[in-house]
Enzyme design. Structure first.
Site, PDB file in Angstrom:
ATOM      1  N   ARG A  46      -5.286  -9.020  -1.604  1.00 30.96           N
ATOM      2  CA  ARG A  46      -4.752  -7.508  -1.645  1.00 30.96           C
ATOM      3  C   ARG A  46      -5.229  -6.814  -0.595  1.00 30.96           C
ATOM      4  O   ARG A  46      -6.345  -7.217   0.077  1.00 30.96           O
ATOM      5  CB  ARG A  46      -5.084  -7.001  -3.157  1.00 30.96           C
ATOM      6  CG  ARG A  46      -6.342  -7.555  -3.742  1.00 30.96           C
ATOM      7  CD  ARG A  46      -7.399  -6.400  -4.519  1.00 30.96           C
ATOM      8  NE  ARG A  46      -7.589  -5.118  -3.569  1.00 30.96           N
ATOM      9  CZ  ARG A  46      -8.330  -4.966  -2.724  1.00 30.96           C
ATOM     10  NH1 ARG A  46      -9.188  -5.881  -2.360  1.00 30.96           N
ATOM     11  NH2 ARG A  46      -8.535  -3.834  -1.898  1.00 30.96           N
ATOM     12  N   GLY A  47      -5.157  -5.587  -0.507  1.00 32.87           N
ATOM     13  CA  GLY A  47      -5.454  -4.751   0.756  1.00 32.87           C
ATOM     14  C   GLY A  47      -4.691  -4.603   1.865  1.00 32.87           C
ATOM     15  O   GLY A  47      -4.239  -5.762   1.989  1.00 32.87           O
ATOM     16  N   ALA A  48      -4.302  -3.542   2.170  1.00 31.25           N
ATOM     17  CA  ALA A  48      -3.149  -3.427   3.119  1.00 31.25           C
ATOM     18  C   ALA A  48      -3.335  -4.373   4.326  1.00 31.25           C
ATOM     19  O   ALA A  48      -2.399  -5.265   4.582  1.00 31.25           O
ATOM     20  CB  ALA A  48      -3.236  -1.907   3.325  1.00 31.25           C
ATOM     21  N   ARG A  89       5.011  -6.752  -2.857  1.00 34.75           N
ATOM     22  CA  ARG A  89       4.369  -5.374  -3.015  1.00 34.75           C
ATOM     23  C   ARG A  89       5.190  -4.400  -2.007  1.00 34.75           C
ATOM     24  O   ARG A  89       5.312  -4.664  -0.738  1.00 34.75           O
ATOM     25  CB  ARG A  89       2.993  -5.452  -2.625  1.00 34.75           C
ATOM     26  CG  ARG A  89       2.141  -6.588  -3.173  1.00 34.75           C
ATOM     27  CD  ARG A  89       1.573  -6.281  -4.520  1.00 34.75           C
ATOM     28  NE  ARG A  89       0.975  -4.797  -4.815  1.00 34.75           N
ATOM     29  CZ  ARG A  89      -0.210  -4.458  -4.508  1.00 34.75           C
ATOM     30  NH1 ARG A  89      -1.131  -5.336  -4.132  1.00 34.75           N
ATOM     31  NH2 ARG A  89      -0.646  -3.184  -5.079  1.00 34.75           N
ATOM     32  N   GLN A 196     -10.620  -2.330  -9.159  1.00 38.66           N
ATOM     33  CA  GLN A 196     -11.087  -3.029  -7.912  1.00 38.66           C
ATOM     34  C   GLN A 196     -12.265  -2.411  -7.331  1.00 38.66           C
ATOM     35  O   GLN A 196     -13.116  -3.072  -6.779  1.00 38.66           O
ATOM     36  CB  GLN A 196     -10.025  -2.696  -6.600  1.00 38.66           C
ATOM     37  CG  GLN A 196      -8.672  -3.369  -6.725  1.00 38.66           C
ATOM     38  CD  GLN A 196      -7.443  -2.741  -7.641  1.00 38.66           C
ATOM     39  OE1 GLN A 196      -8.177  -1.802  -8.264  1.00 38.66           O
ATOM     40  NE2 GLN A 196      -6.390  -2.921  -7.445  1.00 38.66           N
ATOM     41  N   ASP A 237      -2.650   2.637   2.716  1.00 37.35           N
ATOM     42  CA  ASP A 237      -1.770   1.723   2.581  1.00 37.35           C
ATOM     43  C   ASP A 237      -0.612   1.951   3.525  1.00 37.35           C
ATOM     44  O   ASP A 237       0.100   1.024   3.963  1.00 37.35           O
ATOM     45  CB  ASP A 237      -1.349   1.463   1.188  1.00 37.35           C
ATOM     46  CG  ASP A 237      -2.404   0.582   0.121  1.00 37.35           C
ATOM     47  OD1 ASP A 237      -3.115   1.354  -0.130  1.00 37.35           O
ATOM     48  OD2 ASP A 237      -2.460  -0.502   0.182  1.00 37.35           O
ATOM     49  N   ASN A 247      -1.941   5.807  -0.666  1.00 33.03           N
ATOM     50  CA  ASN A 247      -3.299   4.899  -0.902  1.00 33.03           C
ATOM     51  C   ASN A 247      -3.398   4.534  -2.495  1.00 33.03           C
ATOM     52  O   ASN A 247      -2.790   5.303  -3.298  1.00 33.03           O
ATOM     53  CB  ASN A 247      -4.710   5.401  -0.333  1.00 33.03           C
ATOM     54  CG  ASN A 247      -5.816   4.227  -0.292  1.00 33.03           C
ATOM     55  OD1 ASN A 247      -5.506   2.993   0.087  1.00 33.03           O
ATOM     56  ND2 ASN A 247      -6.840   4.634  -0.729  1.00 33.03           N
ATOM     57  N   LYS A 248      -4.232   3.702  -3.035  1.00 30.06           N
ATOM     58  CA  LYS A 248      -4.490   3.392  -4.272  1.00 30.06           C
ATOM     59  C   LYS A 248      -4.241   4.703  -4.986  1.00 30.06           C
ATOM     60  O   LYS A 248      -4.878   5.612  -4.919  1.00 30.06           O
ATOM     61  CB  LYS A 248      -5.762   2.678  -4.421  1.00 30.06           C
ATOM     62  CG  LYS A 248      -6.279   2.303  -5.757  1.00 30.06           C
ATOM     63  CD  LYS A 248      -5.088   1.489  -6.506  1.00 30.06           C
ATOM     64  CE  LYS A 248      -4.971   0.265  -5.758  1.00 30.06           C
ATOM     65  NZ  LYS A 248      -3.774  -0.438  -6.295  1.00 30.06           N
TER      66      LYS A 248
END
Lengths: 350, 350
Positions: A46-48, A89, A196, A237, A247-248
């Site tokens: 995960r993570g852009a 995603r 996270q 993101d 973003n998140k």
């Protein structure tokens, strides 16, 4: 501790299974595209920026053993594999950026054999990894200048080593500031629903010797009210041309709280997080995820009644006017707007 | 469904063990003061008004079997028991209000026997329960006028039947509006770390036929940005004379978000939640609770690394300027300030 988020080894993508952290540090060897799709969907990786690299290798995994000799058929397979991986995603643009690079790499091989194209794709995926590595180092270099001795920083989700190839974006800024000898503390928002911040960021920062304190997301405002937060640094993101940034989930909330409490709000991201196709935040697709992420505590014990309705957006969009600056691998963009972002993207494409 | 949060039956305080909800609806019969202290500390019984009633019965449980005949010694025991019970939770003023009422009831028995005093204390505890019942009905009556057909309300923690004797404060307003035929929806913030919104409010509202959707705390801002929230209604654990109000952590954050998005922010509480001893919010003691509430998911599986530092305030304080109005059992106080609150308390003490 040396954390290797993603690497290519023995014809496999080797990733840390991030759903098992912090309890277990377990590496998974992924050898086929379906398993990679699943790992992306389930946030094992995960993570852009890391998603961009994973997707690039995913394309290679999906086509490397193809028994086609017709380059046009092979190119079709590359495109189909890209579309498939893109469905894992929807929000992080880096994933699509990685896929686009792979498709273009394949397209650039006009007149070449399928074997040549395969080799070219592997090189391209490796290049994505190397570029991410250097982009994060640059983000750290530019961003560290913003950190003062004695600062108390706050971050959300995980925009660190675990979200990139190494070093991270928002956390990379902190690592660089630490290397330069600055002393600071960090509050990590736990980042519901998938935690996270609690599972990854507090673990990662501790492992790198950074002083970190974990809070629930709803405690950030109280800390700001007490004057205990100097700066907020988040990842991003997907950033629209006008500077609106996804973003998140919870990031937008922090940006509003920063504005109210006059705390600077920074977002750190590589240029690949800027989406030239999107002019404003409202066009960014926000992934809605399964209700069970909220109703069942981290995939296990149920904490909400059966049948309860749930709203579970994984991201939110922060409008550009709430963003003090973007910290990118090409420099810092203060009071971001379309003109400044266009300039950044033009400079980058040169 | 008929929920009985707290009642006196067969010489015992009968409460729902709220730590087991929504999985199990289990009643506990508490027959001694130590078990009651524990139940309060561990949030088996919780919510400012319910804590006041529980504490009142706690005093009675603590002294009813005392083998003293000297009224002065008995009075000392009443006071000691009150101090002991007050140590279970520091923030909700209703707990201290309940204890003070019991102490004063005992003090009012000058010249009487210990047996008489015991009887008087039982009556007083029962009176606290009955007054809470009627206060909540009145809060509902006044507050329901604020709810419009088609409203989408947002609430935090649990200020409902489970936080009072019945009906609730913030949720009582919704129940009354529903009885009056208004249609509306509710978003419930899950309320980390102990998830009273997920476990209690979404269960309670569903059980009463109210349309409720569960969100994580960090999603509220995003809903407001989309224009999907008409009003926020929260409870309050302690209100200072100037109108600053302590409530479950995360409430202040919602108040700031409401101000930014121009959404009205209401707090519903009985007059017993106003503390005449406290002039401003900074004087309200904020309980800090155990780190494990954050690091271990609802008392079970660990979700943060061992040894991580944690900040876990259970409450925050919302300054009066962010509160659109208090909804009390004596009426609605808009733009609350010291003068209006003094008036309320004077009217109440008449």
């Amino acid at each position: 501790m040396n954390i290797r988020t993603l690497e290519w080894k023995n014809n496999a993508v080797v990733i840390i299974d991030q759903t098992l952290l912090p309890g277990k540090l377990k590496y998974r060897h992924i050898k086929d595209v379906k398993t990679l799709w699943q790992a992306s969907k389930e946030l094992k990786v995960r993570g852009a920026p890391a998603l961009g690299a994973a997707a690039a290798f995913g394309v290679y995994l999906g086509v490397k053993d193809a028994q086609v000799t017709d380059p046009r058929k092979f190119l079709r397979l590359v495109k189909d594999t890209s579309v498939y991986l893109g469905s894992s995603r929807p929000t992080a643009v880096n994933l699509f950026w990685g896929l686009t690079r792979m498709r273009r790499a394949a397209e650039s091989c006009a007149g070449e054999t399928v074997d040549f194209m395969k080799e070219r794709l592997l090189q391209e995926a490796c290049a994505v990894v190397e570029e991410d590595r250097s982009a994060c180092r640059n983000i750290g270099k530019f961003g560290a200048k913003l950190i003062r001795d004695g600062d108390v920083l706050l971050t959300v989700c995980n925009a660190g080593i675990l979200a990139t190839i190494d070093y991270g974006t928002a956390l990379g800024v902190m690592y660089r500031a630490k290397e330069e000898g600055r002393r600071f503390k960090v509050y990590a928002c736990e980042t519901r629903p998938l935690l996270q911040g609690a599972r990854l960021t507090s673990w990662e920062l501790s492992s790198q010797g950074v002083d970190v304190t974990l809070i629930c997301d709803n405690m950030a405002a109280s800390l700001m009210r007490q004057g205990r937060i100097s700066k907020v640094i988040a990842g991003a993101d997907r950033i629209a041309l006008n500077g609106d940034a996804a973003n998140k989930i919870g990031t937008y909330s922090l940006a509003v709280l920063c504005r109210y409490h006059q705390v600077p709000f920074y977002m750190a991201a590589p240029v690949s997080s800027f989406d030239p196709q999107i002019t404003g935040g409202r066009q960014i697709p926000v992934e809605e995820r399964a209700a069970t992420e909220i109703t069942d505590m981290f995939f296990k014990r149920r904490i909400a009644p059966l049948g309860v309705k749930v709203y579970n957006p994984a991201f939110d969009v922060t409008p550009h006017e709430l963003i003090t600056a973007f910290i990118t691998d090409k420099g810092i963009i203060r009071e971001p707007n379309r003109q400044k972002i266009n300039q950044l993207l033009m400079d980058d494409s040169r």
